[in-house]
Design a protein around this motif. Structure first.
Motif, PDB file in Angstrom:
ATOM      1  N   GLY A 130       9.781-158.459 -16.185  1.00 38.98           N
ATOM      2  CA  GLY A 130       9.743-159.901 -16.023  1.00 38.98           C
ATOM      3  C   GLY A 130       8.923-160.297 -14.809  1.00 38.98           C
ATOM      4  O   GLY A 130       8.253-159.469 -14.175  1.00 38.98           O
ATOM      5  N   SER A 131       8.949-161.578 -14.490  1.00 39.42           N
ATOM      6  CA  SER A 131       8.119-162.082 -13.397  1.00 39.42           C
ATOM      7  C   SER A 131       8.640-161.619 -12.037  1.00 39.42           C
ATOM      8  O   SER A 131       9.781-161.195 -11.892  1.00 39.42           O
ATOM      9  N   HIS A 132       7.758-161.706 -11.044  1.00 38.04           N
ATOM     10  CA  HIS A 132       8.051-161.379  -9.647  1.00 38.04           C
ATOM     11  C   HIS A 132       8.309-159.883  -9.431  1.00 38.04           C
ATOM     12  O   HIS A 132       9.157-159.489  -8.629  1.00 38.04           O
ATOM     13  N   PHE A 133       7.562-159.076 -10.152  1.00 35.91           N
ATOM     14  CA  PHE A 133       7.513-157.639  -9.895  1.00 35.91           C
ATOM     15  C   PHE A 133       6.050-157.226  -9.798  1.00 35.91           C
ATOM     16  O   PHE A 133       5.165-157.914 -10.310  1.00 35.91           O
ATOM     17  N   ALA A 134       5.789-156.107  -9.110  1.00 36.54           N
ATOM     18  CA  ALA A 134       4.423-155.619  -8.930  1.00 36.54           C
ATOM     19  C   ALA A 134       4.385-154.120  -9.175  1.00 36.54           C
ATOM     20  O   ALA A 134       5.375-153.416  -8.938  1.00 36.54           O
ATOM     21  N   LEU A 135       3.243-153.657  -9.626  1.00 34.23           N
ATOM     22  CA  LEU A 135       3.055-152.227  -9.874  1.00 34.23           C
ATOM     23  C   LEU A 135       1.778-151.800  -9.154  1.00 34.23           C
ATOM     24  O   LEU A 135       0.683-152.297  -9.450  1.00 34.23           O
ATOM     25  N   PHE A 136       1.912-150.945  -8.161  1.00 34.93           N
ATOM     26  CA  PHE A 136       0.761-150.463  -7.397  1.00 34.93           C
ATOM     27  C   PHE A 136       0.178-149.231  -8.091  1.00 34.93           C
ATOM     28  O   PHE A 136       0.925-148.360  -8.541  1.00 34.93           O
ATOM     29  N   LYS A 137      -1.134-149.144  -8.136  1.00 37.70           N
ATOM     30  CA  LYS A 137      -1.742-147.993  -8.797  1.00 37.70           C
ATOM     31  C   LYS A 137      -3.048-147.610  -8.102  1.00 37.70           C
ATOM     32  O   LYS A 137      -3.643-148.417  -7.371  1.00 37.70           O
ATOM     33  N   GLY A 138      -3.463-146.361  -8.322  1.00 42.95           N
ATOM     34  CA  GLY A 138      -4.694-145.873  -7.725  1.00 42.95           C
ATOM     35  C   GLY A 138      -4.690-145.999  -6.219  1.00 42.95           C
ATOM     36  O   GLY A 138      -3.731-145.596  -5.538  1.00 42.95           O
ATOM     37  N   ASP A 139      -5.757-146.577  -5.677  1.00 43.99           N
ATOM     38  CA  ASP A 139      -5.842-146.743  -4.223  1.00 43.99           C
ATOM     39  C   ASP A 139      -4.781-147.704  -3.697  1.00 43.99           C
ATOM     40  O   ASP A 139      -4.400-147.635  -2.519  1.00 43.99           O
ATOM     41  N   GLY A 140      -4.292-148.594  -4.536  1.00 38.50           N
ATOM     42  CA  GLY A 140      -3.208-149.477  -4.121  1.00 38.50           C
ATOM     43  C   GLY A 140      -1.933-148.700  -3.873  1.00 38.50           C
ATOM     44  O   GLY A 140      -1.210-148.942  -2.892  1.00 38.50           O
ATOM     45  N   ALA A 141      -1.645-147.741  -4.756  1.00 38.40           N
ATOM     46  CA  ALA A 141      -0.458-146.898  -4.581  1.00 38.40           C
ATOM     47  C   ALA A 141      -0.596-146.037  -3.328  1.00 38.40           C
ATOM     48  O   ALA A 141       0.360-145.866  -2.561  1.00 38.40           O
ATOM     49  N   ARG A 142      -1.797-145.497  -3.126  1.00 37.92           N
ATOM     50  CA  ARG A 142      -2.026-144.654  -1.952  1.00 37.92           C
ATOM     51  C   ARG A 142      -1.931-145.465  -0.662  1.00 37.92           C
ATOM     52  O   ARG A 142      -1.425-144.983   0.357  1.00 37.92           O
ATOM     53  N   LEU A 143      -2.394-146.716  -0.690  1.00 36.78           N
ATOM     54  CA  LEU A 143      -2.303-147.585   0.480  1.00 36.78           C
ATOM     55  C   LEU A 143      -0.848-147.892   0.803  1.00 36.78           C
ATOM     56  O   LEU A 143      -0.438-147.837   1.971  1.00 36.78           O
ATOM     57  N   GLU A 144      -0.049-148.199  -0.206  1.00 37.87           N
ATOM     58  CA  GLU A 144       1.372-148.476   0.003  1.00 37.87           C
ATOM     59  C   GLU A 144       2.064-147.269   0.634  1.00 37.87           C
ATOM     60  O   GLU A 144       2.835-147.389   1.586  1.00 37.87           O
ATOM     61  N   ARG A 145       1.791-146.096   0.088  1.00 36.37           N
ATOM     62  CA  ARG A 145       2.418-144.870   0.594  1.00 36.37           C
ATOM     63  C   ARG A 145       1.947-144.559   2.017  1.00 36.37           C
ATOM     64  O   ARG A 145       2.725-144.111   2.858  1.00 36.37           O
ATOM     65  N   ALA A 146       0.660-144.809   2.284  1.00 35.15           N
ATOM     66  CA  ALA A 146       0.123-144.571   3.631  1.00 35.15           C
ATOM     67  C   ALA A 146       0.805-145.482   4.654  1.00 35.15           C
ATOM     68  O   ALA A 146       1.142-145.048   5.766  1.00 35.15           O
ATOM     69  N   LEU A 147       1.013-146.737   4.298  1.00 33.98           N
ATOM     70  CA  LEU A 147       1.670-147.668   5.207  1.00 33.98           C
ATOM     71  C   LEU A 147       3.092-147.211   5.531  1.00 33.98           C
ATOM     72  O   LEU A 147       3.513-147.248   6.696  1.00 33.98           O
ATOM     73  N   ILE A 148       3.808-146.778   4.508  1.00 37.54           N
ATOM     74  CA  ILE A 148       5.189-146.326   4.719  1.00 37.54           C
ATOM     75  C   ILE A 148       5.219-145.114   5.650  1.00 37.54           C
ATOM     76  O   ILE A 148       5.985-145.065   6.616  1.00 37.54           O
ATOM     77  N   ASN A 149       4.369-144.146   5.383  1.00 36.54           N
ATOM     78  CA  ASN A 149       4.350-142.924   6.210  1.00 36.54           C
ATOM     79  C   ASN A 149       3.910-143.230   7.645  1.00 36.54           C
ATOM     80  O   ASN A 149       4.467-142.678   8.602  1.00 36.54           O
ATOM     81  N   PHE A 150       2.922-144.100   7.789  1.00 28.20           N
ATOM     82  CA  PHE A 150       2.469-144.489   9.127  1.00 28.20           C
ATOM     83  C   PHE A 150       3.609-145.118   9.920  1.00 28.20           C
ATOM     84  O   PHE A 150       3.852-144.780  11.092  1.00 28.20           O
TER      85      PHE A 150
END
Length: 439
Positions: free
Chosen positions: A171-191
């Motif tokens: 449904g609305s108000h959800f997001a799915l990160f993929k490719g470089d977007g997924a890697r960016l999200e994971r990099a931010l968390i680890n940083f």
């Protein structure tokens, strides 16, 4: 939860907190229940004393007659009949009074659960976000010779966040990160985890339960007031998806006595967070601006009461460091009374500038709850004199995604449609410097 004695002694202050926070706790009803409870306890103690006195008289008379002849013993027994009847009536009255007292106590505890924390003395009075004063700003928005795009257009062009397929799943108000977007999200968390654990002295908690029991939500103040905003299971389990890592991490020490020498105890924790946002509407709900599931690195502290406001400033500085290292312009606001959460005594918000949507977006809230959560969760320590005391609890986003991603990709977009990766994140991305459209 506020101490009942505090409510009795600071009634006007508590009434003002209820009014300015927009809550509906009935302080007069609470004080009336408290008076009724104390009267019941007084009556109970009076009847208990009378019961003990009658029991002693019966016992003394029986012992005195123990060596007498049978006729005398019989006479004593007959003379004590009324005392025994009176003793039985007292036992019945005590049982009734105890039941009444327990009922009053249950009603009192239920009513106290709706009383908000009292704002700290330096919290400004106000009703809306317009009344939150700006404490400081950091950085300047980048100057560019092109009109910045909104993050949803950048995400679509670079194929890094998929809103349509996320909506197909949930449904609305959800997001799915993929490719470089997924890697960016994971990099931010680890940083962020590395920064807080290695430089700021927090102990990392990894993979706490994301589904918790009702007492956990009560301890941190989400229940009973915010139950409608929470994702929950049915009555068979009565479990809740966590709205923030604050909930499981604060409850790590519920019903525990902490070692004074170990304070402050500091944790950082990454979790997904789940919120219905039932009352949200309007222009601030598109794409990553408001989602029902998002990632966050949370900072939680257990501290001595005399240190808690210095620790709040340190907590805020830790969250600010994240944004400074990323190079994201931001401002710090002190929340007014009407914007404070139910449980908070004082709170700072950090907002980042998003040039594509031309808006300040909240990415962190840093709060001091004083003893409010610790009293609910029975989290205590012994002070220098051995006296039992509740710790003060604090927490803050260190920081929250997805709004940080929103601000980052809008801030670091280039005129050719790419996104520059902040230097501090590049080691987490194998040295990658830009996010470009897949070929």
């Amino acid at each position: 939860m506020l101490d009942l004695a505090f409510i009795r002694d600071h009634t006007d202050e508590v009434r003002r907190a209820v009014r300015e926070k927009g809550d509906k706790a009935d302080i007069d009803a609470i004080l009336a229940l408290d008076a009724e409870r104390r009267k019941a306890l007084t009556d109970f103690e009076r009847l208990k004393a009378e019961q003990n006195a009658r029991s002693k008289r019966i016992g003394d008379a029986q012992r005195a007659a123990a060596g007498a002849d049978q006729a005398t013993r019989l006479k004593v027994t007959e003379s004590l009949a009324e005392e025994r009847h009176a003793l039985q009536r007292l036992a019945d009255d005590l049982k009734t009074l105890r039941a009444k007292s327990d009922d009053i106590q249950a009603k009192l505890q239920a009513a106290l659960a709706w009383v908000p924390n009292v704002p700290a003395a330096d919290v400004p009075s106000g009703r809306t976000a317009a009344d939150n004063p700006v404490v400081r700003t950091w950085g300047e928005p980048r100057r560019r010779d092109f009109k910045p795009k909104a993050h949803w257009d950048l995400a679509a062009a670079l194929d890094i966040i998929d809103f349509e397929r996320a909506a197909k799943l949930s449904g609305s108000h959800f997001a799915l990160f993929k490719g470089d977007g997924a890697r960016l999200e994971r990099a931010l968390i680890n940083f962020m985890l590395d920064l807080h654990a290695r430089e700021h002295g927090y102990r990392e908690i990894f993979s706490p339960p994301l589904i918790v029991q009702r007492p956990c939500m009560f301890t941190t103040g989400q229940l009973p007031k915010l139950e409608e905003d929470m994702y929950k299971s049915d009555a068979r389990d009565d479990l809740f998806l966590i709205p923030t890592a604050e909930v499981p991490v604060t409850n790590l020490h519920r019903d525990e006595l902490l070692d004074r020498a170990a304070l402050p105890v500091k944790y950082c924790c990454y979790t997904p967070c789940f919120r219905r946002e039932a009352g949200s509407y309007g222009r601030d709900t598109r794409a990553l601006m408001r989602v029902h599931q998002f990632d966050k690195v949370e900072l939680v502290k257990f501290v001595r009461p005399q240190d808690s406001y210095a620790e709040l400033e340190a907590l805020l500085a830790n969250a600010e460091t994240v944004l400074q290292r990323l190079g994201l312009p931001y401002r710090v606001l002190k929340l007014c009374t009407g914007e404070l959460s139910f449980a908070a005594a004082k709170c700072y918000d950090i907002e980042c500038w998003a040039p594509g949507i031309e808006r300040w977006m909240e990415v962190s809230s840093c709060s001091n709850f004083e003893a409010f959560q610790a009293r609910r969760g029975n989290i205590r320590f012994r002070d220098e004199n051995g006296k039992m005391e509740h710790v003060h609890t604090l927490n803050g986003s260190g920081v929250a995604l997805a709004r940080t991603v929103l601000c980052l990709i809008e801030t670091f977009q280039t005129d050719d449609g790419a996104i520059e990766i902040p230097p501090v994140l590049r080691p987490y991305l194998g040295g990658q410097e830009r996010i470009e459209k897949p070929r």
